[in-house]
Design a protein around this motif. Structure first.
Motif, PDB file in Angstrom:
ATOM      1  N   VAL A 260      33.678  57.305   8.981  1.00 13.66           N
ATOM      2  CA  VAL A 260      34.723  57.887   9.826  1.00 13.66           C
ATOM      3  C   VAL A 260      35.000  59.328   9.416  1.00 13.66           C
ATOM      4  CG1 VAL A 260      37.172  57.753  10.432  1.00 13.66           C
ATOM      5  CG2 VAL A 260      35.785  55.672  10.365  1.00 13.66           C
ATOM      6  N   ALA A 261      35.103  59.578   8.107  1.00 13.81           N
ATOM      7  CA  ALA A 261      35.408  60.925   7.619  1.00 13.81           C
ATOM      8  C   ALA A 261      34.302  61.916   7.965  1.00 13.81           C
ATOM      9  CB  ALA A 261      35.638  60.885   6.109  1.00 13.81           C
ATOM     10  N   LEU A 262      33.059  61.455   7.937  1.00 15.20           N
ATOM     11  CA  LEU A 262      31.915  62.339   8.181  1.00 15.20           C
ATOM     12  C   LEU A 262      31.521  62.417   9.654  1.00 15.20           C
ATOM     13  CD1 LEU A 262      29.727  61.170   5.158  1.00 15.20           C
ATOM     14  CD2 LEU A 262      30.770  63.431   5.415  1.00 15.20           C
ATOM     15  N   GLY A 263      32.029  61.500  10.468  1.00 16.03           N
ATOM     16  CA  GLY A 263      31.609  61.451  11.867  1.00 16.03           C
ATOM     17  C   GLY A 263      30.237  60.826  12.036  1.00 16.03           C
ATOM     18  N   TYR A 264      29.836  59.979  11.084  1.00 14.39           N
ATOM     19  CA  TYR A 264      28.549  59.289  11.140  1.00 14.39           C
ATOM     20  C   TYR A 264      28.764  57.838  11.549  1.00 14.39           C
ATOM     21  CZ  TYR A 264      26.497  63.083   8.255  1.00 14.39           C
ATOM     22  OH  TYR A 264      26.061  64.281   7.762  1.00 14.39           O
ATOM     23  N   THR A 265      27.662  57.170  11.856  1.00 21.09           N
ATOM     24  CA  THR A 265      27.721  55.722  11.995  1.00 21.09           C
ATOM     25  C   THR A 265      27.628  55.104  10.610  1.00 21.09           C
ATOM     26  OG1 THR A 265      25.330  55.485  12.193  1.00 21.09           O
ATOM     27  CG2 THR A 265      26.583  55.843  14.237  1.00 21.09           C
ATOM     28  N   GLN A 266      28.093  53.871  10.499  1.00 18.51           N
ATOM     29  CA  GLN A 266      28.028  53.211   9.196  1.00 18.51           C
ATOM     30  C   GLN A 266      26.578  53.003   8.772  1.00 18.51           C
ATOM     31  OE1 GLN A 266      30.722  49.944   8.692  1.00 18.51           O
ATOM     32  NE2 GLN A 266      29.578  49.061   6.988  1.00 18.51           N
ATOM     33  N   SER A 267      25.704  52.721   9.736  1.00 20.81           N
ATOM     34  CA  SER A 267      24.294  52.516   9.399  1.00 20.81           C
ATOM     35  C   SER A 267      23.662  53.812   8.880  1.00 20.81           C
ATOM     36  CB  SER A 267      23.521  51.999  10.613  1.00 20.81           C
ATOM     37  OG  SER A 267      23.586  52.926  11.686  1.00 20.81           O
ATOM     38  N   ALA A 268      24.099  54.969   9.415  1.00 19.95           N
ATOM     39  CA  ALA A 268      23.574  56.250   8.925  1.00 19.95           C
ATOM     40  C   ALA A 268      24.007  56.491   7.491  1.00 19.95           C
ATOM     41  CB  ALA A 268      24.046  57.386   9.827  1.00 19.95           C
ATOM     42  N   VAL A 269      25.247  56.158   7.185  1.00 21.78           N
ATOM     43  CA  VAL A 269      25.722  56.278   5.803  1.00 21.78           C
ATOM     44  C   VAL A 269      24.913  55.364   4.888  1.00 21.78           C
ATOM     45  CG1 VAL A 269      27.672  55.820   4.269  1.00 21.78           C
ATOM     46  CG2 VAL A 269      28.042  57.011   6.429  1.00 21.78           C
ATOM     47  N   SER A 270      24.694  54.131   5.310  1.00 14.78           N
ATOM     48  CA  SER A 270      23.922  53.179   4.500  1.00 14.78           C
ATOM     49  C   SER A 270      22.514  53.698   4.250  1.00 14.78           C
ATOM     50  CB  SER A 270      23.860  51.822   5.201  1.00 14.78           C
ATOM     51  OG  SER A 270      25.150  51.267   5.338  1.00 14.78           O
ATOM     52  N   ARG A 271      21.884  54.301   5.280  1.00 13.56           N
ATOM     53  CA  ARG A 271      20.522  54.829   5.107  1.00 13.56           C
ATOM     54  C   ARG A 271      20.494  55.973   4.097  1.00 13.56           C
ATOM     55  NH1 ARG A 271      20.314  54.094  10.746  1.00 13.56           N
ATOM     56  NH2 ARG A 271      20.748  56.307  11.100  1.00 13.56           N
ATOM     57  N   GLN A 272      21.491  56.868   4.167  1.00 11.96           N
ATOM     58  CA  GLN A 272      21.529  57.983   3.223  1.00 11.96           C
ATOM     59  C   GLN A 272      21.699  57.490   1.792  1.00 11.96           C
ATOM     60  OE1 GLN A 272      20.936  61.156   3.640  1.00 11.96           O
ATOM     61  NE2 GLN A 272      20.719  61.128   5.866  1.00 11.96           N
TER      62      GLN A 272
END
Length: 304
Positions: A28-40
């Protein structure tokens, strides 16, 4: 792969997860999807060759490897931010301080300290943000704030168990009080006996850092009757003034209540001490942060 293969994006995402405590909040803070955060995070862990986070039901916790990488990620982020400021012709970081504070501290202590700092050291630039104590501790670890005013309750253990230990300095150490309507039978005395709090209606709320009930006197030997729920302190105090119930109040707010409210100490039962503490990560504090720390101590000493 090696840590040198880690991208700035992955390091930034990791820093945000460490600060926010969950993948969802970081997304939410980054404006990403949760799956994108998990991939990073997965990419970064492959580059490092170690797990950086312990996944738990309530969120994430840094592993030992994660603590090491976080320190390096913070250093990289600070260098990139300093380069951006320099390229933009902005003042260097030496005059900047990032302050975090829990809700009650923002009503008197922080504004007074900032006003004094502007008078005595106008070249110091302060940015600040509100947060729960757990969130502020994570922000200190993540390098998102330089100083944090946090709240602790007895037995006043260290703020967290991660390393290195946070540096702390007590600003105030006072007892929780109770706010009652001026027309309430309890308002006529100079204190309230804890036994008289049984059977009262309360104005409560949940802390921003979790679902712990706030506003009800701790340790009551009964199931409290919570007639109204509000997060905002001003809303709770105006509900008290309207005769809707009682609420607890930290001493820092005692001088800022609206008309129609009396704030009284409570006698009997365990002392419900509430401590405001200044926390930071490394000694020595840079000069601008040290000046702000001095201003916060001075404001606390005046009884704010």
């Amino acid at each position: 792969m090696a840590i040198t293969d880690a991208s700035l994006v992955a390091l930034r995402v990791f820093r945000e997860v460490a600060e926010r405590g969950t993948f969802t909040a970081a997304a939410v803070a980054l404006g990403y999807t949760q799956s994108a955060v998990s991939r990073q995070i997965a990419t970064l862990e492959r580059a490092v060759g170690a797990d950086l986070l312990e996944r738990r039901h309530e969120g994430v916790r840094l592993t030992t490897a994660g603590q090491i990488v976080l320190r390096r990620a913070v250093a990289v982020a600070e260098q990139v931010e300093a380069a951006a400021r320099e390229l933009a012709g902005l003042p260097g970081a030496g005059g900047r301080v990032r302050l975090g504070w829990f809700t009650s501290a923002g009503t008197g202590l922080v504004p007074q300290a900032l006003a004094e700092l502007r008078r005595t050291h106008p070249a110091v630039t302060v940015t600040s943000r509100e947060g729960s104590t757990p969130a502020l501790i994570r922000a200190l670890r993540a390098g998102s704030v330089d100083l944090a005013v946090i709240a602790t309750e007895p037995p006043h253990r260290p703020p967290d168990t991660d390393g290195p230990p946070l540096r702390t300095r007590v600003l105030t150490d006072r007892s929780l009080m109770v706010a009652v309507p001026a027309t309430h039978p309890l308002a006529g005395g100079s204190f309230v006996d804890v036994a008289d709090l049984r059977g009262q209606e309360w104005i409560g709320g949940h802390s921003s850092g979790g679902e712990r009930l706030m506003g009800v006197w701790p340790g009551l030997d009964e199931r409290p009757v919570v007639a109204h729920v509000a997060r905002d302190w001003l809303a709770k105090l105006h509900l008290v003034a309207a005769g809707c119930g009682l609420t607890t109040i930290p001493p820092v707010l005692a001088g800022m209540v609206p008309a129609g409210v009396r704030v009284l100490p409570v006698r009997g039962g365990p002392d419900e001490g509430r401590r405001m503490t200044l926390a930071w990560l490394y000694d020595p504090l840079p000069a601008p942060a040290a000046r702000l720390a001095e201003a916060l101590e001075a404001a606390a000493a005046t009884g704010s």
